[in-house]
Design a protein around this motif. Sequence first.
Motif, PDB file in Angstrom:
ATOM      1  N   PRO A 173       0.820  -1.218   0.000  1.00 33.68           N
ATOM      2  CA  PRO A 173       0.000   0.000   0.000  1.00 33.68           C
ATOM      3  C   PRO A 173       0.850   1.263   0.000  1.00 33.68           C
ATOM      4  CG  PRO A 173      -0.852  -1.599   1.568  1.00 33.68           C
ATOM      5  CD  PRO A 173       0.466  -2.136   1.087  1.00 33.68           C
ATOM      6  N   CYS A 174       1.982   1.237   0.728  1.00 33.78           N
ATOM      7  CA  CYS A 174       2.903   2.377   0.698  1.00 33.78           C
ATOM      8  C   CYS A 174       3.968   2.060  -0.352  1.00 33.78           C
ATOM      9  CB  CYS A 174       3.535   2.605   2.073  1.00 33.78           C
ATOM     10  SG  CYS A 174       4.545   4.101   2.155  1.00 33.78           S
ATOM     11  N   LEU A 175       3.605   2.308  -1.595  1.00 32.32           N
ATOM     12  CA  LEU A 175       4.383   1.846  -2.730  1.00 32.32           C
ATOM     13  C   LEU A 175       5.740   2.533  -2.838  1.00 32.32           C
ATOM     14  CD1 LEU A 175       4.338   0.094  -5.351  1.00 32.32           C
ATOM     15  CD2 LEU A 175       3.441   2.122  -6.520  1.00 32.32           C
ATOM     16  N   ARG A 176       6.748   1.780  -3.273  1.00 32.03           N
ATOM     17  CA  ARG A 176       8.014   2.347  -3.718  1.00 32.03           C
ATOM     18  C   ARG A 176       8.205   2.020  -5.186  1.00 32.03           C
ATOM     19  NH1 ARG A 176      13.376   1.417  -0.336  1.00 32.03           N
ATOM     20  NH2 ARG A 176      14.076   2.738  -2.056  1.00 32.03           N
ATOM     21  N   ALA A 177       8.457   3.053  -5.987  1.00 32.32           N
ATOM     22  CA  ALA A 177       8.692   2.867  -7.414  1.00 32.32           C
ATOM     23  C   ALA A 177      10.171   2.946  -7.761  1.00 32.32           C
ATOM     24  CB  ALA A 177       7.930   3.913  -8.222  1.00 32.32           C
ATOM     25  N   ASP A 178      11.027   3.092  -6.745  1.00 32.82           N
ATOM     26  CA  ASP A 178      12.448   3.286  -7.012  1.00 32.82           C
ATOM     27  C   ASP A 178      13.286   2.063  -6.644  1.00 32.82           C
ATOM     28  OD1 ASP A 178      12.105   3.488  -4.290  1.00 32.82           O
ATOM     29  OD2 ASP A 178      12.843   5.549  -4.120  1.00 32.82           O
ATOM     30  N   ILE A 179      12.652   0.899  -6.513  1.00 28.40           N
ATOM     31  CA  ILE A 179      13.389  -0.358  -6.389  1.00 28.40           C
ATOM     32  C   ILE A 179      13.150  -1.154  -7.653  1.00 28.40           C
ATOM     33  CG2 ILE A 179      13.691  -0.544  -3.904  1.00 28.40           C
ATOM     34  CD1 ILE A 179      11.029  -1.865  -3.664  1.00 28.40           C
ATOM     35  N   VAL A 180      14.090  -1.988  -8.005  1.00 31.49           N
ATOM     36  CA  VAL A 180      14.304  -2.363  -9.397  1.00 31.49           C
ATOM     37  C   VAL A 180      13.088  -2.995 -10.076  1.00 31.49           C
ATOM     38  CG1 VAL A 180      15.482  -4.523  -8.752  1.00 31.49           C
ATOM     39  CG2 VAL A 180      15.865  -3.511 -11.006  1.00 31.49           C
ATOM     40  N   LEU A 181      12.490  -4.047  -9.537  1.00 29.63           N
ATOM     41  CA  LEU A 181      11.375  -4.675 -10.239  1.00 29.63           C
ATOM     42  C   LEU A 181      10.154  -3.756 -10.254  1.00 29.63           C
ATOM     43  CD1 LEU A 181      10.309  -7.170 -11.730  1.00 29.63           C
ATOM     44  CD2 LEU A 181       9.441  -7.994  -9.523  1.00 29.63           C
ATOM     45  N   ASN A 182       9.859  -3.142  -9.112  1.00 28.10           N
ATOM     46  CA  ASN A 182       8.721  -2.210  -9.062  1.00 28.10           C
ATOM     47  C   ASN A 182       8.884  -1.103 -10.095  1.00 28.10           C
ATOM     48  OD1 ASN A 182       8.441  -3.803  -6.787  1.00 28.10           O
ATOM     49  ND2 ASN A 182       8.027  -2.115  -5.392  1.00 28.10           N
ATOM     50  N   ASN A 183      10.111  -0.623 -10.240  1.00 30.41           N
ATOM     51  CA  ASN A 183      10.382   0.442 -11.191  1.00 30.41           C
ATOM     52  C   ASN A 183      10.206  -0.022 -12.627  1.00 30.41           C
ATOM     53  OD1 ASN A 183      12.721   1.825 -12.994  1.00 30.41           O
ATOM     54  ND2 ASN A 183      11.790   3.320 -11.610  1.00 30.41           N
ATOM     55  N   LEU A 184      10.783  -1.166 -12.945  1.00 27.77           N
ATOM     56  CA  LEU A 184      10.751  -1.619 -14.338  1.00 27.77           C
ATOM     57  C   LEU A 184       9.346  -1.993 -14.792  1.00 27.77           C
ATOM     58  CD1 LEU A 184      14.057  -3.696 -14.599  1.00 27.77           C
ATOM     59  CD2 LEU A 184      13.628  -1.335 -15.312  1.00 27.77           C
ATOM     60  N   VAL A 185       8.537  -2.549 -13.888  1.00 29.44           N
ATOM     61  CA  VAL A 185       7.150  -2.849 -14.251  1.00 29.44           C
ATOM     62  C   VAL A 185       6.392  -1.542 -14.512  1.00 29.44           C
ATOM     63  CG1 VAL A 185       4.954  -3.800 -13.440  1.00 29.44           C
ATOM     64  CG2 VAL A 185       7.077  -5.065 -13.055  1.00 29.44           C
ATOM     65  N   GLY A 186       6.630  -0.529 -13.676  1.00 25.71           N
ATOM     66  CA  GLY A 186       5.976   0.758 -13.890  1.00 25.71           C
ATOM     67  C   GLY A 186       6.392   1.411 -15.193  1.00 25.71           C
ATOM     68  N   VAL A 187       7.684   1.378 -15.491  1.00 26.45           N
ATOM     69  CA  VAL A 187       8.177   1.955 -16.744  1.00 26.45           C
ATOM     70  C   VAL A 187       7.569   1.229 -17.939  1.00 26.45           C
ATOM     71  CG1 VAL A 187      10.229   2.276 -18.173  1.00 26.45           C
ATOM     72  CG2 VAL A 187      10.308   2.829 -15.734  1.00 26.45           C
TER      73      VAL A 187
END
Length: 346
Positions: A173-187
């Motif tokens: 729920p308190c998302l982080r977009a700056d760690i690798v998998l979370n970031n790449l899926v968002g991109v």
Amino acid sequence: MRVLLTGHRGYLGSVMAPCLLAAGHDVVGLDSGLFAGCILGPDSAEVPSIRADIRDVTPSHLVGFDAVIHLAALSNDPLGSLAPEITFDINHHASVHLARLAKDAGVQRFLYASTCSVYGSAGEDLVTESAPLRPLTPYAESKVRVEEDVTAIADSGFSPVFLRNATAFGFSPCLRADIVLNNLVGVAMLTGTVRVLSDGTPWRPLVHARDIAAAFCAALVAPVDVIHCRAYNVGTEDNNVTVAQIAEAAATAVPNSTVDVTGETGPDPRSYRVDFSAIRTALEGYVPQWTVVAGAVELYENYVRWGLTEELFTTRFTRLAHLRALQTAGRLDASLRFQRVGAGRD
């Protein structure tokens, strides 16, 4: 068991609090509120909480607890490099101070969220907990120092354990977009292309946030004589993957996306593969459940479900950008303390 959970409103804490509650523990959170508004989707289960900067913890905050789970930290390598003195003040000095206060208050268990990045550049061999520690960033160095200093105060009445988490992934729920998998899926979702700026060859050990929570829940009730003053790598060998493989997992999860490994920044010196056998032996029944591919699918489904936008992705859910926005708005001072906000119980 009565547990004080620091950083309970952060990326890991907002997953761990419900896990602890489900296991029947009495949980109180302690958090400065730096990322309290960084929520995507429904918030996690609420727990009684103390609004306080970890640097301002007092003896009264620790009275009556059986255990402390210490997650609160500046968990961001770019921020650590930008302001290493603040990173050490929060991550090292305040963490050791917390441990000393906990010991003085009669807290018996102290579970510390460390990191596998303490191994730095370890090459191709699987590293165990006895491997040399070669931290390459202020963040990783701060974790090494805490392990050393808290070990020095351990005794028969105060039992720390150091859980060296692999790189986290997965929806929170308190998302982080700056760690690798979370970031790449968002991109991949927002642009259609998974761009990897390095050459894609470095190894990374990954572990889902829920598998981290499960490890802490298991360590909390493990026999003290088994885990006393020990360090454990948290993760699974199945999730030792290269950056290029992480990119492929992201592209697999996001329909019609492609991978572009540019190599423009060259090889990343942080490369290591990790052995996780010790935690499986010490914490009977602990087996991580999440694969990288399953985590990528989970992230994509939740990004779509809760309406992730490029603006949210690059501001609210990117730690460094969010902190800079709070400073620009005059809410944080140069030391990352809230202006005009006092500590107290929520």
